[in-house]
Design a protein around this motif. Structure first.
Motif, PDB file in Angstrom:
ATOM      1  N   PHE A  36       0.837  -1.212   0.000  1.00 40.09           N
ATOM      2  CA  PHE A  36       0.000   0.000   0.000  1.00 40.09           C
ATOM      3  C   PHE A  36       0.870   1.261   0.000  1.00 40.09           C
ATOM      4  O   PHE A  36       0.363   2.355  -0.260  1.00 40.09           O
ATOM      5  CB  PHE A  36      -0.856   0.071   1.276  1.00 40.09           C
ATOM      6  N   ALA A  37       2.146   1.136   0.378  1.00 35.80           N
ATOM      7  CA  ALA A  37       2.977   2.328   0.607  1.00 35.80           C
ATOM      8  C   ALA A  37       3.093   3.159  -0.667  1.00 35.80           C
ATOM      9  O   ALA A  37       3.453   2.644  -1.722  1.00 35.80           O
ATOM     10  CB  ALA A  37       4.364   1.913   1.085  1.00 35.80           C
ATOM     11  N   ALA A  38       2.792   4.434  -0.554  1.00 36.05           N
ATOM     12  CA  ALA A  38       2.877   5.322  -1.713  1.00 36.05           C
ATOM     13  C   ALA A  38       2.678   6.764  -1.267  1.00 36.05           C
ATOM     14  O   ALA A  38       2.136   7.030  -0.195  1.00 36.05           O
ATOM     15  CB  ALA A  38       1.797   4.959  -2.741  1.00 36.05           C
ATOM     16  N   GLU A  39       3.149   7.671  -2.100  1.00 33.65           N
ATOM     17  CA  GLU A  39       2.677   9.051  -2.062  1.00 33.65           C
ATOM     18  C   GLU A  39       1.408   9.033  -2.886  1.00 33.65           C
ATOM     19  O   GLU A  39       1.395   8.496  -4.004  1.00 33.65           O
ATOM     20  CB  GLU A  39       3.717   9.996  -2.666  1.00 33.65           C
ATOM     21  N   THR A  40       0.314   9.642  -2.360  1.00 39.34           N
ATOM     22  CA  THR A  40      -0.988   9.314  -2.948  1.00 39.34           C
ATOM     23  C   THR A  40      -1.844  10.487  -3.422  1.00 39.34           C
ATOM     24  O   THR A  40      -2.937  10.253  -3.937  1.00 39.34           O
ATOM     25  CB  THR A  40      -1.829   8.516  -1.925  1.00 39.34           C
ATOM     26  N   HIS A  41      -1.390  11.724  -3.216  1.00 38.33           N
ATOM     27  CA  HIS A  41      -2.321  12.803  -3.546  1.00 38.33           C
ATOM     28  C   HIS A  41      -1.925  13.522  -4.843  1.00 38.33           C
ATOM     29  O   HIS A  41      -0.808  14.025  -4.955  1.00 38.33           O
ATOM     30  CB  HIS A  41      -2.389  13.788  -2.385  1.00 38.33           C
ATOM     31  N   VAL A  42      -2.854  13.585  -5.772  1.00 32.38           N
ATOM     32  CA  VAL A  42      -2.596  14.191  -7.086  1.00 32.38           C
ATOM     33  C   VAL A  42      -2.103  15.639  -6.929  1.00 32.38           C
ATOM     34  O   VAL A  42      -1.131  16.048  -7.568  1.00 32.38           O
ATOM     35  CB  VAL A  42      -3.862  14.145  -7.972  1.00 32.38           C
ATOM     36  N   ASP A  43      -2.769  16.412  -6.063  1.00 32.60           N
ATOM     37  CA  ASP A  43      -2.363  17.825  -5.918  1.00 32.60           C
ATOM     38  C   ASP A  43      -0.941  17.942  -5.368  1.00 32.60           C
ATOM     39  O   ASP A  43      -0.177  18.806  -5.786  1.00 32.60           O
ATOM     40  CB  ASP A  43      -3.346  18.579  -5.009  1.00 32.60           C
ATOM     41  N   GLN A  44      -0.575  17.057  -4.433  1.00 35.20           N
ATOM     42  CA  GLN A  44       0.806  17.063  -3.917  1.00 35.20           C
ATOM     43  C   GLN A  44       1.774  16.671  -5.037  1.00 35.20           C
ATOM     44  O   GLN A  44       2.904  17.154  -5.084  1.00 35.20           O
ATOM     45  CB  GLN A  44       0.960  16.064  -2.752  1.00 35.20           C
TER      46      GLN A  44
END
Ligand code: NAD
Ligand code: TYD
Length: 345
Positions: free
Chosen positions: A85-93
């Motif tokens: 599941f590990a990830a950077e996940t936010h489109v805006d970020q």
């Protein structure tokens, strides 16, 4: 398929990972879960506050890009399955600072694959409908569709999917992938639309809707994502990809209406602000392949959004410290200029 006894859940302190760990330990109390998490701003130990006393759960704080630590953890804990599941996940970020998305989502996944290959461990990768890109009205994405990502986040997730599939083809690594729709539910960091709009509404602050708000998303309850992952783990075919969602979309304006109605707040809080660059207009997935494994979603999207909004109303202990702390700086940067001069329509 070999039974799952000791599972490494990367990103298990995040939104979906923590819901999955809670679900898995309840359904499979005999299995051991090791959460491996870097504890970024989105990774919060309190997301599993009720479970740290459980003898079958432990935490290793680390980066999935740290090959030595990932390998040592898998060896020492005799891990037989990695769920990533590990990830950077936010489109805006990802629009503000894209490089870390490649570091974690692409290179980090690659490191996990290398460890899985060296130790002969099965890997299940958590992907997203965003890898298919914008979907025209008449279509629903199926698992064999070409990947056409359009944001740095989506591109990094698509690259990871392709690495996972390449390891399956080249090395025969036992892998499976699930591609989830937009999830909603407890413990979602308030940068994402539903918790942002819910907590803003509770605080009496404006709800910043990007553009015309007619973009379409399949808002699926995180519980159904967890049962979908479980179905893929227990009954999915090795090497295969499975879409997980409800198969039904609504516009963001409809989602906002449900949030406001659930919380008993007025529509005058809605503000249309400058759109997100490259904003995908519509995501939509066909989920028949997962259904064929005997899985069915429990919630329709309207119930999912309403349940999520209610959770934020009842759990301010969780989000108030986030909103009054580190999140403020991001919120200012992302919304202050956009909101200036806007008025209710
Ligand atoms: P989240 O941002 O809430 O949590 C991510 C977790 O990963 C956090 O605990 C964070 O600390 C951890 N992490 C980040 N970088 C790490 C690193 N380098 N090493 C170790 N841990 C690290 O994310 P989420 O919404 O729970 O999403 C989980 C997964 O599901 C992601 O892979 C995401 O792409 C995918 N997904 C999310 C959605 C959604 O709607 N949120 C939909 C479909 C798929
Ligand atoms: P989000 O939760 O960021 O998920 P994604 O971009 O991965 O779909 O956003 C969901 C939808 O809501 C998306 O169409 C963008 C829109 N949105 C807004 O209109 N305003 C906001 O402040 C945010 C964060 C999202």
């Amino acid at each position: 398929m070999t039974p799952i006894k000791r599972m490494l859940v990367t990103g298990g302190c995040g939104f979906i990972g923590s819901n999955f760990v809670r679900y898995w330990l309840k359904q499979h109390p005999e299995s051991q879960v090791v959460v491996y998490d870097k504890l970024t701003y989105a990774g919060r130990k309190e997301n599993l506050h009720d479970l740290w006393e459980n003898d079958n759960l432990s935490l290793v704080v680390g980066d999935i890009g740290d090959l030595t630590l990932v390998r040592r953890t898998c060896e020492e804990r005799e891990i037989d399955l990695i769920v990533n599941f590990a990830a950077e996940t936010h489109v805006d970020q990802s629009i503000l600072g894209p490089l870390v998305f490649t570091d974690t989502n692409v290179r980090g996944t690659h490191v996990l694959l290398e460890v899985a290959r060296a130790l002969g461990i099965r890997l299940h990768h958590i992907s997203t409908d965003e890898v298919y890109g914008h979907i025209p009205d008449e279509h629903q994405s199926v698992e064999t569709d070409e990947l056409a990502p359009r944001s740095p986040y989506a591109a990094s997730k698509a690259a990871a999917d392709q690495l996972v599939q390449a390891y399956s083809i080249t090395y025969g690594l036992p892998v499976t992938i699930t591609r989830g729709a937009n999830n909603v539910g407890p413990y979602q960091y308030p940068e994402k639309a539903v918790p942002l709009f819910s907590t803003n509404a509770i605080l009496g602050e404006p709800l910043p809707v990007y553009g015309d708000g007619r973009q379409m998303r399949d808002y699926a309850h995180v519980y159904d994502h967890c049962t979908g992952i479980e179905a893929a783990l227990l009954r999915g075919e090795i090497g295969q990809v499975y879409n997980v969602g409800t198969g039904r979309e609504m516009t963001n304006l409809e989602m906002v209406d449900i949030v406001l109605e659930t919380l008993g707040k007025d529509h005058s809080l809605v503000r249309h602000v400058t759109d997100r660059p490259g904003h995908d207009r519509r995501y939509s997935m066909n989920v028949d392949k997962l259904r064929a494994l005997g899985w069915e979603p429990k919630y329709d999207p309207r119930q999912a959004v309403a349940e999520a909004a209610r959770w934020y109303a009842e759990n301010s202990w969780w989000w108030e410290p986030i909103r009054s702390g580190e999140f403020r700086e991001y919120y200012e940067r992302q919304y202050a200029k956009r909101l200036i001069g806007t008025a209710p329509r």
